[in-house]
Design a protein around this motif. Structure first.
Motif, short mmCIF file in Angstrom:
data_model
loop_
_atom_site.label_atom_id
_atom_site.label_comp_id
_atom_site.label_asym_id
_atom_site.label_seq_id
_atom_site.Cartn_x
_atom_site.Cartn_y
_atom_site.Cartn_z
N TRP A 77 1.08 -1.21 0.22
CA TRP A 77 -0.24 0.22 -0.03
C TRP A 77 0.98 1.42 -0.49
N GLY A 78 0.74 1.61 -1.20
CA GLY A 78 1.85 2.90 -1.25
C GLY A 78 1.04 4.10 -0.84
N SER A 79 -0.84 4.43 -0.10
CA SER A 79 -0.89 5.40 0.36
C SER A 79 -2.48 4.63 0.92
N ILE A 80 -2.76 5.22 2.02
CA ILE A 80 -4.30 5.32 2.49
C ILE A 80 -4.84 6.12 2.64
N ASP A 81 -5.93 5.76 2.09
CA ASP A 81 -7.56 6.75 1.64
C ASP A 81 -8.19 6.42 3.19
N LEU A 82 -8.04 6.36 3.47
CA LEU A 82 -9.23 6.15 5.11
C LEU A 82 -8.28 5.68 6.30
N ALA A 83 -7.78 5.85 7.65
CA ALA A 83 -7.48 4.95 8.33
C ALA A 83 -8.97 5.06 9.73
N ILE A 84 -9.49 4.61 10.67
CA ILE A 84 -10.27 4.78 11.32
C ILE A 84 -10.09 3.98 12.63
N LEU A 85 -9.55 5.11 13.48
CA LEU A 85 -8.95 4.21 14.33
C LEU A 85 -9.93 4.22 15.59
N ASN A 86 -10.09 2.69 15.70
CA ASN A 86 -11.31 2.35 16.69
C ASN A 86 -11.10 1.44 17.70
N ALA A 87 -10.04 0.68 17.60
CA ALA A 87 -10.39 -0.26 19.08
C ALA A 87 -9.77 0.81 20.00
N ALA A 88 -11.03 -0.24 20.91
CA ALA A 88 -10.61 0.85 22.50
C ALA A 88 -10.56 -0.57 23.76
N THR A 89 -10.94 -0.49 24.70
CA THR A 89 -11.63 -1.02 25.96
C THR A 89 -11.62 -1.00 26.95
N GLY A 90 -12.50 -0.49 28.01
CA GLY A 90 -13.52 0.27 29.24
C GLY A 90 -12.84 -0.52 30.40
N TRP A 91 -13.31 0.18 31.59
CA TRP A 91 -13.02 -0.36 32.97
C TRP A 91 -13.86 0.10 33.56
N THR A 92 -14.79 -0.62 33.99
CA THR A 92 -15.83 0.06 35.48
C THR A 92 -15.73 0.02 36.36
N GLY A 93 -16.16 1.25 36.95
CA GLY A 93 -16.16 0.61 38.55
C GLY A 93 -16.11 2.07 38.30
N HIS A 94 -15.76 1.89 40.64
CA HIS A 94 -15.64 3.26 41.18
C HIS A 94 -13.74 3.64 41.08
N PRO A 95 -13.80 4.85 40.11
CA PRO A 95 -12.31 5.53 40.52
C PRO A 95 -11.01 4.74 41.69
N ALA A 96 -11.42 4.55 42.36
CA ALA A 96 -10.72 4.13 43.55
C ALA A 96 -10.11 2.25 43.69
N ASP A 97 -11.51 2.29 43.24
CA ASP A 97 -11.69 0.93 42.87
C ASP A 97 -9.89 0.55 41.40
N GLU A 98 -9.70 1.19 40.66
CA GLU A 98 -8.71 1.15 39.59
C GLU A 98 -7.59 0.99 39.73
N THR A 99 -7.09 -0.13 39.81
CA THR A 99 -5.65 -0.21 40.21
C THR A 99 -4.79 0.37 38.73
N PRO A 100 -3.71 0.60 39.35
CA PRO A 100 -2.87 1.27 38.45
C PRO A 100 -2.62 0.09 36.80
N GLU A 101 -2.41 -0.83 36.93
CA GLU A 101 -2.56 -1.52 35.74
C GLU A 101 -3.45 -1.78 34.79
N GLN A 102 -4.73 -1.93 35.61
CA GLN A 102 -6.31 -0.96 34.08
C GLN A 102 -6.28 0.25 34.29
N ILE A 103 -5.37 1.26 35.07
CA ILE A 103 -5.36 2.40 34.38
C ILE A 103 -4.44 2.59 32.95
N ASP A 104 -3.27 2.09 33.27
CA ASP A 104 -2.14 2.37 32.56
C ASP A 104 -2.77 1.24 30.99
N HIS A 105 -3.18 0.25 31.02
CA HIS A 105 -3.93 -0.48 29.71
C HIS A 105 -4.83 -0.21 29.25
#
Ligand code: NAP
Length: 241
Positions: A77-105
């Motif tokens: 591919w010498g060119s890209i007409d459209l890039a959709i950067l869509n990948a994502a993940t989430g973590w749900t809960g109270h922020p006080a319960d979120e570990t540093p690893e979950q935040i970094d991830h």
């Protein structure tokens, strides 16, 4: 005759990314789809010869950006007409319960990786005077139980605002913020949505709305249910994305 475009979609093994990949492929475009999973047969998984899959696990952002750049070379591919950067993940809960690893991830997958991937594919986007569409979230304005996820999406919006200036006249940069949509994302994040899910936008309608925003080159678009409905009546003309 429809012009076949080169389209990169990250996080295309499920939900919005999966449906976007199939929708563009069905219109004759060439799609490179990425995800964290190892797939043994792209054709069986996506059901289209126009979609090639590469593994690019964004929990390791540098390796993911490198894998995508290498795939572009492999597919010549010498060119890209459209890039959709869509990948994502989430973590749900109270922020006080979120570990540093979950935040970094979440920061790695949702923010660091898209920044590095955008940088890695910039020359190919410039070659096509293409389009970069980041998938954000209405959570960028703040979302209870999703604090870090919301912060990554707000960060992405700041990045897009800057890039829009820096890439002016080279590539169109936009951010699309879906509202709640009926994918498996909430369950993966550990949230039980219950009956409320009925009020979410359907995946099909969200995909149509995303495609419409891309076609219209909206700078920033919040996907409401109303916008989703009206997108049903808007389809691409020949040669359009
Ligand atoms: N659904 C909603 O209500 C909603 C609302 C606002 C914004 N959004 C945004 O819309 C986009 C798509 O979400 P969705 O609802 O379609 O969720 P989804 O169904 O969970 O799809 C997310 C995709 O990203 C992939 N992914 C997850 N971790 C990854 C990693 N480490 N490396 C590479 N890929 C990874 C997933 O892979 P797996 O198949 O392996 O899980 C999947 O293909 C996301 O940016 C999300 O933040 C969604």
């Amino acid at each position: 005759m429809l012009k076949s475009r080169n389209i990169l979609i990250t996080g295309a093994t499920d939900g919005l990314g999966f449906e976007l990949a199939k929708a563009y492929a069905s219109r004759g475009h060439r799609v490179v789809a990425t995800g964290r999973q190892l797939l043994t047969n792209d054709l069986d998984f996506f059901g289209s010869p126009n979609i090639a899959y590469i593994r690019a696990d964004q929990s390791e952002p540098e390796a993911a950006a490198r894998a995508i750049a290498q795939a572009m070379e492999k597919f010549e591919w010498g060119s890209i007409d459209l890039a959709i950067l869509n990948a994502a993940t989430g973590w749900t809960g109270h922020p006080a319960d979120e570990t540093p690893e979950q935040i970094d991830h979440q920061i790695a997958i949702n923010l660091t990786a898209p920044v590095l991937i955008a940088k890695a594919i910039a020359p190919l986007l410039f070659a096509a005077q293409g389009q970069l569409a980041m998938i954000g979230s209405t959570a960028a304005n703040g979302q209870a139980q999703f604090a870090t996820y919301a912060a990554t999406k707000a960060g992405l919006e700041g990045f897009v605002r800057s890039l829009r200036e820096e890439w002016r006249n080279k590539t169109h940069v936009q951010i699309i913020h879906p509202g709640p949509t009926r994918t498996k994302m909430h369950a993966k994040a550990g949230l039980k949505t219950g009956m409320v899910r009925m009020f979410f936008m359907s995946t099909k309608r969200a995909v149509r709305a995303i495609q419409r925003s891309i076609r219209n080159r909206d700078g920033k678009r919040v996907l409401s249910r109303a916008y989703g409905w009206s997108s049903i009546f808007s389809s691409a003309k020949e040669g359009e994305l």
